[in-house]
Design a protein around this motif. Structure first.
Motif, PDB file in Angstrom:
ATOM      1  N   LYS A 184       0.821  -1.218   0.000  1.00  0.00           N
ATOM      2  CA  LYS A 184       0.000   0.000   0.000  1.00  0.00           C
ATOM      3  C   LYS A 184       0.854   1.267   0.000  1.00  0.00           C
ATOM      4  N   GLU A 210       2.056  -6.705   8.384  1.00  0.00           N
ATOM      5  CA  GLU A 210       0.677  -7.156   8.521  1.00  0.00           C
ATOM      6  C   GLU A 210      -0.315  -6.154   7.937  1.00  0.00           C
ATOM      7  N   ASP A 211       0.025  -4.876   7.999  1.00  0.00           N
ATOM      8  CA  ASP A 211      -0.911  -3.859   7.525  1.00  0.00           C
ATOM      9  C   ASP A 211      -0.831  -3.647   6.016  1.00  0.00           C
ATOM     10  N   SER A 213       1.934  -2.887   4.292  1.00  0.00           N
ATOM     11  CA  SER A 213       2.983  -1.952   3.900  1.00  0.00           C
ATOM     12  C   SER A 213       4.330  -2.661   3.782  1.00  0.00           C
ATOM     13  N   ARG A 864      -1.573 -11.476  11.821  1.00  0.00           N
ATOM     14  CA  ARG A 864      -2.392 -10.775  12.798  1.00  0.00           C
ATOM     15  C   ARG A 864      -1.671 -10.808  14.133  1.00  0.00           C
TER      16      ARG A 864
END
Length: 907
Positions: A184, A210-211, A213, A864
């Motif tokens: 992202k 995890e996000d 990026s 997660r």
């Protein structure tokens, strides 16, 4: 920064399990026999824990001489790695130490100053194209430097560029330079490094967070750097100088032998500190998991391999398995039950299935064996015998994991070893219960704890010590009760034509149309379904019987008390005549009346509901409401039609707009009604007007909030729609039908709620079975589950069931396996719901008792890092119960997740 030692240090790991000695295989052999001691090998970094996530890669690169520790002996895994240290590691991995040693002292430009110990390495890196003056100068333009170039923290995108160049994949990066990454924050990746990031991700050298990026400008820790380089080695054309690769030919407790692509075999010693790793994850494995002809990489020091990893677990073997009929030592031939005789090599190795060494004398007729011959060696003779099972003679205790009466096969888990063993049941088997009463095979169930005697691998005696809870459903036709009314006799629809089942105390009886039915209400010829637990009937459901439910029938003439004759006319105009007795139950407005009041109150012109069974009137009720399935609703003509459970179609005119109450839904109207709804039409006092329409529904809900003081619960339905209901004054029952209370409910529990309109009539607490699957029989539709208390239960789901994974993906019994964690319960329609938990090995970060959440360390993109804990979760280490607070930073645990919450943690 402290000056670093350039001498390599070694990271220790888990101690290897012992293996029994076996001879070396192969022809051309080179033995590395240099004496090895640990006095010149440092076996640990004191600050790297044995369960640290990166120990595999740190250990490997330290042994290869690629990474160093600090002067105090520490490695400082979480420290950021500097640019000059990245280049030192990369140059060493490329095997360029000799060029470093011969490189003259270099003067670097002002913008690219490095520490003295790194000068030669950085120069060799520049010469090999890992960096360039032009690129580094461009990166420093306009950037205020607080440290010299070499001591600056290496960024993730810069490291990707260096590593890809070091393994010779720059052309791949160039080809990917025009492709946007999937991260992202792709726009934050420098255009000059984008291709290198893409290549490093594609080769599984680096990954994101995890996000979603990549954090290209983020710093890289020393542990992460070791991991990146270790992962990249699979792409090297030539391994680092200390590493060797080949096909495993032999593994003993003290040596390991490998054969290279040219057929040359080398043997290395093993230390008690040697660690073994697979190719699936970064967890250490036992040596027994390696098999002959696996491709492996070793990192030896002075002739001793301290690190072994599997590159490929593809077997290059010819394998024949069967029962040994004969082993001829004079001709060196083994005859199996396929009646073929196989030639054995003179130095044939013999091991058990765990890799422990045996002798040929241990191989006896009747043993199940594998004969193995390497495809990498030009020979027709079999060089290895793996004894899968030797004829067994013993008496032991264990649990039945599988039993097949037809084939007379049984699998038992020996309590002393925890190992599952399969045997044939003797044709003269003696099976008894704990009281020594004889039983046949049908009395033995999966999950039973038994004492068993085995002679020559055949079970000859079984004594049941503890029976498992076995639940089954049986269908048939009711024949009669036993004389003492303690058992029910039925004609079964399958299997044995006639069978008898013992009745459990207070066995429930359900007969449509009869409230509070009991065993004396059963009639010969009824089609029944029996719920049987541990060979006792807990519930009898009459699914079909000759009950003539006549609803909304008009009394034609006044009741004649002398002849006791009642004549009614049904909705089709057909008359029905019944002879009444004083035992007929009479109900008016919900109140049971004496039969003597019947004649005066139930007069001609009144509408009644008549319940008849076996030509006998059981009950007469004044029709104050009619219940059935909505089949027609015409809002233009104001007609409504219901189909009753007796098959009658009753139509009514809606002279006035009635009040409408949908189950658990306020402010309903006629337009909210749907064909197929179960509805009740509540009539006026004179039975001429439909005053109210109420729908009924029983559904399974999950509790979200339990408010004991307010006596309310907030629940979610199958569509995840939340609603709050009051349990004040509502009957609450447990799964065993005993009285319950709101205090018996916790968040994430399940409850069946029965509504009539807005009124909640009953709340039934559902107790799912949660635990570990110990056996699956898809053919019979049964699961054996050991719940969190250790109790074993056999659940027969029959054909009316649904299996889903934790994420909602449809699954099947055939896809389930032993050790799966599951949740099993029935929905409102009595369908079995089986949910399979998601399992994962994770490293604990911390536990937050305030929010009741456990946090984990991320090891790869998409991981997660936090989970809420199920209120009734099972925390344990083996059989020892733990608490959430028992899990501390660095603990490696296995978690099982259902409905987004952890239901079990195994330490």
């Amino acid at each position: 920064m402290n000056t670093k030692k350039l001498a390599s240090v070694i990271v220790s790991s888990l101690i290897m399990s012992s293996l029994a000695a076996t001879p070396v295989l192969g022809a051309s052999i080179v033995t590395t026999s240099a004496a090895t001691t640990t006095s010149n090998v440092k076996l640990s970094f004191p600050d790297v824990a044995q369960d640290y996530w990166g120990i595999r890669h740190i250990s490997k690169l330290a042994l290869e001489g690629i990474i160093d520790g600090f002067e105090d002996g520490t490695y400082r895994s979480e420290n950021s790695v500097t640019q000059q240290d990245v280049l030192i590691m990369a140059v060493r991995m490329m095997g360029l130490q000799s060029e470093v040693d011969s490189t003259a002292t270099t003067v670097f430009p002002e913008f690219l100053q490095v520490s003295d110990y790194a000068r030669k390495y950085v120069e060799v890196a520049r010469q090999k194209g890992l960096i360039s003056y032009e690129e580094e100068k461009a990166r420093t333009n306009g950037v205020k430097q607080t440290e010299i170039w070499g001591q600056q923290k290496a960024t993730r995108e810069w490291v990707a560029e260096v590593v890809i160049r070091a393994i010779g994949k720059a052309s791949m990066a160039e080809g990917l330079s025009g492709t946007s990454s999937a991260f992202k924050d792709n726009n934050e990746i420098s255009p000059s490094t984008l291709g290198y990031v893409n290549a490093a991700v594609a080769l599984k050298i680096v990954d994101g967070f995890e996000d979603g990026s990549f954090q290209p400008k983020g710093a890289v820790t020393r542990a992460q750097m070791a991991t990146f380089l270790s992962r990249s080695q699979k792409e090297l054309a030539t391994l680092p100088g200390h590493a060797v690769k080949g096909y495993l030919t032999n593994l003993t407790s003290g040596t390991i032998s490998i054969m290279d692509d040219l057929g040359n075999t080398s043997t290395y010693k093993l230390s008690s500190n040697t660690t073994f790793y697979g190719n699936k994850n970064d967890k250490a494995i036992q040596p027994k998991e390696l098999q002959e002809t696996y491709q492996v990489t070793l990192v030896p020091v002075n002739g001793t391999a301290y690190y072994v990893e599997i590159n490929s677990d593809e077997l290059h073997m010819d394998i024949h398995e069967g029962q040994l009929l004969n082993l001829n030592m004079s001709t060196f031939k083994a005859t199996l039950d396929d009646y073929n005789a196989y030639d054995l090599a003179q130095d044939v190795t013999v091991t058990d299935s765990e890799g422990r060494g045996l002798s040929l004398a241990d191989v006896v007729a009747g043993s199940t064996v594998q004969l193995r011959k390497s495809q990498l060696v030009d020979s027709d003779k079999y060089t290895s015998i793996v004894v899968k099972q030797i004829p067994i003679n013993k008496t032991s205790t264990g649990d039945i994991q599988m039993i097949d009466a037809a084939s007379r096969q049984v699998t038992l888990v020996d309590a002393s070893t925890g190992e599952a063993e399969s045997f044939t049941l003797s044709s003269t088997l003696v099976a008894t219960l704990a009281d020594n009463s004889l039983v046949d095979l049908t009395a033995l169930h999966v999950g039973d704890t038994v004492e068993y005697t085995v002679k020559n691998s055949v079970v000859v005696k079984v004594t049941v010590k503890k029976q498992a809870d076995v639940g089954i459903t049986v269908e048939g036709t009711f024949k009669q009760l036993s004389d003492d009314k303690s058992a029910i006799i039925i004609n079964k629809t399958s299997g044995k034509p006639v069978d008898i089942y013992e009745l459990n105390t207070n066995a429930q009886v359900a007969i449509n149309g009869l409230t509070n039915a009991g065993i004396y209400d059963l009639a010969s010829g009824d089609t029944v379904k029996l719920d049987v637990l541990n060979n006792k009937v807990t519930k009898i459901t009459v699914t079909s019987r000759s009950i003539d439910n006549l609803y909304f029938a008009k009394i034609a003439t006044n009741y004649d008390a002398n002849s006791k004759l009642l004549v009614v006319v049904d909705n089709n105009g057909k008359p029905h005549a019944y002879t009444l007795t004083d035992s007929v139950s009479v109900s008016y407005g919900g109140t049971t009346l004496p039969f003597s009041n019947f004649a005066s109150m139930f007069t001609a012109g009144k509408y009644v509901d008549v319940i008849v069974s076996q030509d006998k009137v059981m009950k007469i009720t004044m029709s104050t409401q009619v219940t059935g399935t909505l089949t027609q609703l015409n809002l233009t003509t104001n007609d409504i039609t219901l189909k009753t459970d007796s098959g009658q179609n009753l139509s009514f005119k809606l002279a006035y707009t009635p009040v409408v109450e949908l189950a658990n839904k306020a402010n309903s109207t006629l337009s909210d009604l749907k064909i197929g709804d179960i509805v009740s039409l509540q009539l006026s006092y004179d039975q001429s007007i439909v005053q109210k329409i109420v729908t009924s529904k029983t559904a399974l809900y999950k509790t979200a909030v339990v408010n004991g003081s307010a006596k309310t619960i907030t629940v979610t339905d199958a569509a995840n729609t939340a609603s709050t209901v009051s349990l004040d004054g509502v009957p609450i029952v447990k799964a065993d039908q005993t009285a319950g209370a709101i205090s018996d409910l916790l968040p994430d529990d399940y409850v069946k709620l029965s509504f009539e309109g807005l009124s909640l009539k009953k709340a039934e607490i559902v107790t799912p079975i949660r635990g570990k699957v110990t056996a699956v029989n898809a053919a019979t539709g049964s699961l054996t589950i050991q719940d969190f208390s250790g109790k074993t239960q056999v659940v027969s789901v029959g054909t009316n069931y649904e299996v889903k994974l934790n994420n909602g993906t449809p699954w099947s019994l055939t896809s389930m396996k032993v050790d799966d964690r599951v949740q099993v319960m029935k929905d409102a329609s009595d369908k079995f719901l089986v949910q399979v938990a998601t399992a994962a090995s994770r490293e604990v970060d911390n536990y937050n008792s305030i929010v009741n959440q456990l946090y984990f360390k991320a090891t790869s993109a998409g991981d997660r890092t936090s989970y809420s804990l199920f209120p009734r979760a099972y925390y344990h280490q083996g059989s020892t119960l733990l608490t959430p607070a028992s899990f501390t930073t660095g603990n490696v645990v296995k978690i099982y997740v259902l409905d987004d919450k952890i239901v079990e943690i195994e330490k």
